[in-house]
Scaffold this motif. Structure first.
Motif, short mmCIF file in Angstrom:
data_model
loop_
_atom_site.label_atom_id
_atom_site.label_comp_id
_atom_site.label_asym_id
_atom_site.label_seq_id
_atom_site.Cartn_x
_atom_site.Cartn_y
_atom_site.Cartn_z
N SER A 127 -0.97 -6.70 -8.26
CA SER A 127 -1.28 -5.29 -8.01
C SER A 127 -0.11 -4.41 -8.45
N ASP A 128 -0.18 -3.15 -8.08
CA ASP A 128 0.85 -2.20 -8.53
C ASP A 128 1.89 -1.89 -7.46
N ASP A 129 1.94 -2.68 -6.38
CA ASP A 129 2.87 -2.38 -5.29
C ASP A 129 3.13 -3.64 -4.47
N ILE A 130 4.14 -3.57 -3.62
CA ILE A 130 4.44 -4.67 -2.70
C ILE A 130 3.52 -4.57 -1.48
N GLY A 131 3.66 -5.51 -0.56
CA GLY A 131 2.97 -5.41 0.73
C GLY A 131 1.86 -6.39 0.96
N GLY A 132 1.20 -6.85 -0.11
CA GLY A 132 0.14 -7.84 0.05
C GLY A 132 -0.94 -7.39 1.01
N LEU A 133 -1.21 -8.22 2.00
CA LEU A 133 -2.27 -7.98 2.97
C LEU A 133 -2.11 -6.65 3.68
N TRP A 134 -0.88 -6.20 3.90
CA TRP A 134 -0.64 -5.03 4.75
C TRP A 134 -0.71 -3.70 4.02
N ARG A 135 -0.99 -3.72 2.74
CA ARG A 135 -1.10 -2.46 2.00
C ARG A 135 -2.56 -2.02 1.98
N PHE A 136 -2.83 -0.90 2.63
CA PHE A 136 -4.20 -0.38 2.69
C PHE A 136 -4.61 0.18 1.33
N LYS A 137 -5.81 -0.21 0.88
CA LYS A 137 -6.40 0.36 -0.32
C LYS A 137 -7.86 0.67 -0.03
N GLU A 138 -8.29 1.83 -0.43
CA GLU A 138 -9.66 2.26 -0.18
C GLU A 138 -10.66 1.33 -0.86
N ASN A 139 -10.30 0.87 -2.06
CA ASN A 139 -11.19 -0.02 -2.82
C ASN A 139 -10.54 -1.40 -2.91
N PRO A 140 -11.14 -2.41 -2.29
CA PRO A 140 -10.56 -3.76 -2.29
C PRO A 140 -10.42 -4.32 -3.70
N SER B 41 -7.29 1.55 10.25
CA SER B 41 -6.67 1.65 11.57
C SER B 41 -5.90 0.40 11.99
N VAL B 42 -5.77 -0.59 11.13
CA VAL B 42 -5.20 -1.88 11.54
C VAL B 42 -3.80 -1.73 12.12
N ILE B 43 -3.61 -2.33 13.29
CA ILE B 43 -2.31 -2.42 13.95
C ILE B 43 -2.02 -3.91 14.16
N ILE B 44 -0.80 -4.33 13.88
CA ILE B 44 -0.46 -5.75 13.94
C ILE B 44 -0.47 -6.24 15.39
N ASN B 45 -0.74 -7.53 15.57
CA ASN B 45 -0.84 -8.11 16.91
C ASN B 45 0.44 -8.78 17.38
N THR B 46 1.50 -8.70 16.59
CA THR B 46 2.79 -9.22 17.02
C THR B 46 3.78 -8.06 17.10
N SER B 47 4.63 -8.09 18.11
CA SER B 47 5.54 -6.96 18.32
C SER B 47 6.67 -6.97 17.29
N LYS B 48 7.30 -5.83 17.13
CA LYS B 48 8.28 -5.66 16.05
C LYS B 48 9.46 -6.61 16.16
N GLU B 49 9.89 -6.94 17.40
CA GLU B 49 11.04 -7.82 17.56
C GLU B 49 10.70 -9.26 17.18
N HIS C 2 1.39 0.26 13.19
CA HIS C 2 0.30 0.52 12.27
C HIS C 2 0.67 -0.02 10.90
N ASN C 3 -0.35 -0.34 10.11
CA ASN C 3 -0.08 -0.95 8.79
C ASN C 3 0.82 -0.08 7.91
N SER C 4 0.74 1.23 8.07
CA SER C 4 1.59 2.11 7.25
C SER C 4 3.06 1.95 7.61
N LEU C 5 3.37 1.70 8.89
CA LEU C 5 4.75 1.49 9.31
C LEU C 5 5.26 0.12 8.88
N ILE C 6 4.36 -0.86 8.85
CA ILE C 6 4.75 -2.17 8.32
C ILE C 6 5.14 -2.04 6.85
N MET C 7 4.39 -1.23 6.11
CA MET C 7 4.74 -1.00 4.72
C MET C 7 6.08 -0.28 4.61
#
Length: 565
Positions: free
Chosen positions: A34-47, A57-65, A83-88
């Motif tokens: 693709s054209d960016d890093i992030g893999g699974l965690w990069r939101f794209k409108e078109n898969p 709206s995806v939020i990760i299920n493991t805490s930041k620490e 949120h996925n945007s903060l993971i990115m």
């Protein structure tokens, strides 16, 4: 001349693999389709084809620490569950800090990876790539790291649902779901009660007329918010792991250990009452994490249903004989399959989402250990630190600093893992690569020489020892010693709870915080474990008696007790 390493994929596993290569003086080149890093965690409108795609709206299920890379803590002001945007944002910080992006070639697809004719001597690989213009290029690498994850191809088992071909509504895989708004006022069926299925059902239920959540087996539901509001995975510590998953299971029947956990979970809500309780036991399934699902069921916006028997027009009949009419949408939250299409078909075949890999990393039949798969695990915990630990070990194997066992030993280990999974877990594609976080991290860290030494910490630094034993098993613990030791690891461990609390204390308050009633119990149990260890040490190593003087040790540990709460 430094060894050249091909890294396939620029997601979280690819990023840390690049860094580990650089740490070991290797020369990485990462190919990202693709054209960016992030893999699974990069939101794209078109898969994009042959890769997972998340909803907005995806939020990760493991805490930041628990999910951060071990030498790069997530900023204190970031929320505990991101949120996925903060993971990115975090991935970009990591890539910028360690200057990783310059080693990535974007919009390059790997077509073929095969051993060179002299592989038995050189261990080298021929790699063929293609850019977005269709131009192909051939490369030679000394090693290859496959970092494409296990969310590759959507699993859409339409053959299991008679009548789907004539269904009058819409249906799609969860990767194609993005937002709920377009389904306002509709009637929706979500198939699957994994994390994606639960999240999508909850989100849709806020705007739809009705959501039906279809599950074959049911599930045990955990929540992000743990005791006293602390992130649930902060309970993932060495002390609890040893007592519950090691000592208790070796002394008590597996069913009794599960019953104790199930009773605890049912105190929040009765799974049988909510039509969720499965026949399998708590520790026989990868858990579903969802704080909101019980509330949506209680309010009637989500109804739990059994498996689908057939579809007729716009009606759906379930296995219990009930029928729901006028269904507008069916969402298949039925997971993913993985494969390695760029490898020779006989090198790493995948069947039923199973691949023969030593420690889920190394193909056992290669003459030279220069091919590794990173991140192909389903942990009871975060994937990022595991991928990092795998990459730390793999790069040292590439350099010849660590050796793999014989092929027979590797095959025996693979067989043992398969038998263990088959004995404990229900049969499911999602359990073929299941690992216990602490166990697996310790196994790989032992190979690297980075597994924390509890005895050594107890003697040298009792405050950190207490945090490592009773606190959350954070990735920083694996930077205290050995290759890749990080000077900031000690401070990161001691300030873990500060960063967790700092993201929550967003309003000044003069009200004194109540003392935690569980602290005394935790310290008491910890003291009992310490007493056992103390007894063993003085009987096996009498020379340690002076070093383990309780009075001296108590004075050393007092300043660090507040970090536990």
């Amino acid at each position: 001349m430094s060894r050249r390493v091909c890294v396939i994929g620029g997601g979280s596993s690819g990023l840390t693999s690049i860094k580990c290569c650089l740490d070991e003086g290797l020369e990485p080149t990462c190919f990202e389709s693709s054209d960016d890093i992030g893999g699974l965690w990069r939101f794209k409108e078109n898969p994009e084809a042959d890769r997972a795609s998340i909803y907005h709206s995806v939020i990760i299920n493991t805490s930041k620490e628990m999910m951060c890379f071990s030498d790069f803590p997530i900023p204190a002001h970031f929320p505990n569950y991101m949120h996925n945007s903060l993971i990115m944002d975090y991935f970009r910080m990591y890539a910028e800090h360690f200057q990783l992006t310059k080693h990535i070639r974007f919009q390059i697809r790997v077509l073929q990876v095969k051993p060179r004719p002299d592989f038995s001597r050189s261990g080298q690989w021929d790699v063929e790539t293609e850019n977005k213009k269709g131009e192909k290029e051939k490369h030679i690498f000394d090693a290859v790291m496959i970092c494409i994850g296990h969310h590759c191809h959507p699993n859409l088992p339409l053959h299991d649902f008679p009548g789907i071909d004539k269904f009058k509504g819409q249906y799609f895989h969860s990767r194609d779901y993005k937002t709920a708004e377009e389904w306002r006022g509709k009637r929706v069926v979500v198939i699957g009660i994994g994390n994606s299925g639960g999240d999508i059902a909850v989100e849709l239920s806020r705007v739809t007329k009705q959501v039906f959540l279809s599950t074959r087996r049911g599930a045990w539901i955990l929540n992000r918010v743990g005791q006293q509001g602390v992130p649930m995975d902060f309970q993932l510590n060495r002390h609890l792991h040893f007592l519950v998953l090691k000592m208790a299971q070796s002394v008590l029947p597996f069913g009794l250990v599960c019953r104790l956990g199930e009773n605890k979970i049912n105190q929040r809500f009765n799974h049988s009452l909510y039509s969720l309780q499965p026949k399998h036991r708590l520790f026989s399934q990868h858990p579903t994490v969802n704080d909101e699902l019980p509330n949506r069921i209680l309010s009637g916006t989500v109804q739990v249903k059994p498996n689908i028997r057939r579809l007729q027009g716009s009606s759906i009949e379930f296995d219990d004989g009930t029928v729901e009419d006028n269904i507008d949408l069916v969402v298949f939250a039925t997971g993913y399959n993985f494969s390695f299409p760029f490898l020779p078909s006989n090198m790493l075949p995948v069947s039923g989402n199973k691949a023969n890999l030593y420690k889920y990393m190394f193909p056992p039949g290669l003459e030279r250990p220069t091919l590794v798969v990173i991140g192909l695990v389903q942990p009871l915990g975060a994937i990022m630190p595991i991928s990092e630990m795998q990459a730390r070990w793999a790069t040292r194997v590439f350099k010849g600093l660590n050796k793999l066992p014989s092929m027979d030993c590797m095959l025996k280990d693979i067989k043992h893992k398969e038998e263990t999974i088959a004995k404990r877990y229900v049969t499911s594609q999602r359990h073929t690569i299941q690992v216990e976080y602490i166990d697996y991290m310790d196994q790989i860290a032992y190979q690297v020489g980075a597994r924390p030494s509890l005895l050594g910490l107890f003697l040298r630094d009792p405050g950190v020892w207490l945090c490592v034993l009773l606190g959350p098993c954070t990735p920083y613990q694996y930077r205290l010693r050995g290759p890749g030791q990080w000077d900031g690891a000690r401070q990161a461990i001691l300030t873990t709870w500060d960063r967790m609390a700092g993201a929550l204390k967003t309003r000044p308050s003069d009200i004194p915080e109540p003392k935690q009633s569980s602290l005394l119990l935790t310290l008491t149990v910890g003291a009992a474990a310490l007493a056992l260890g103390y007894y063993w040490n003085i009987h096996n190593h009498p020379s340690l008696l002076i070093a383990l003087d309780p009075t001296t040790w108590q004075d050393k540990i007092k300043p660090y007790l507040p970090v536990l709460w």
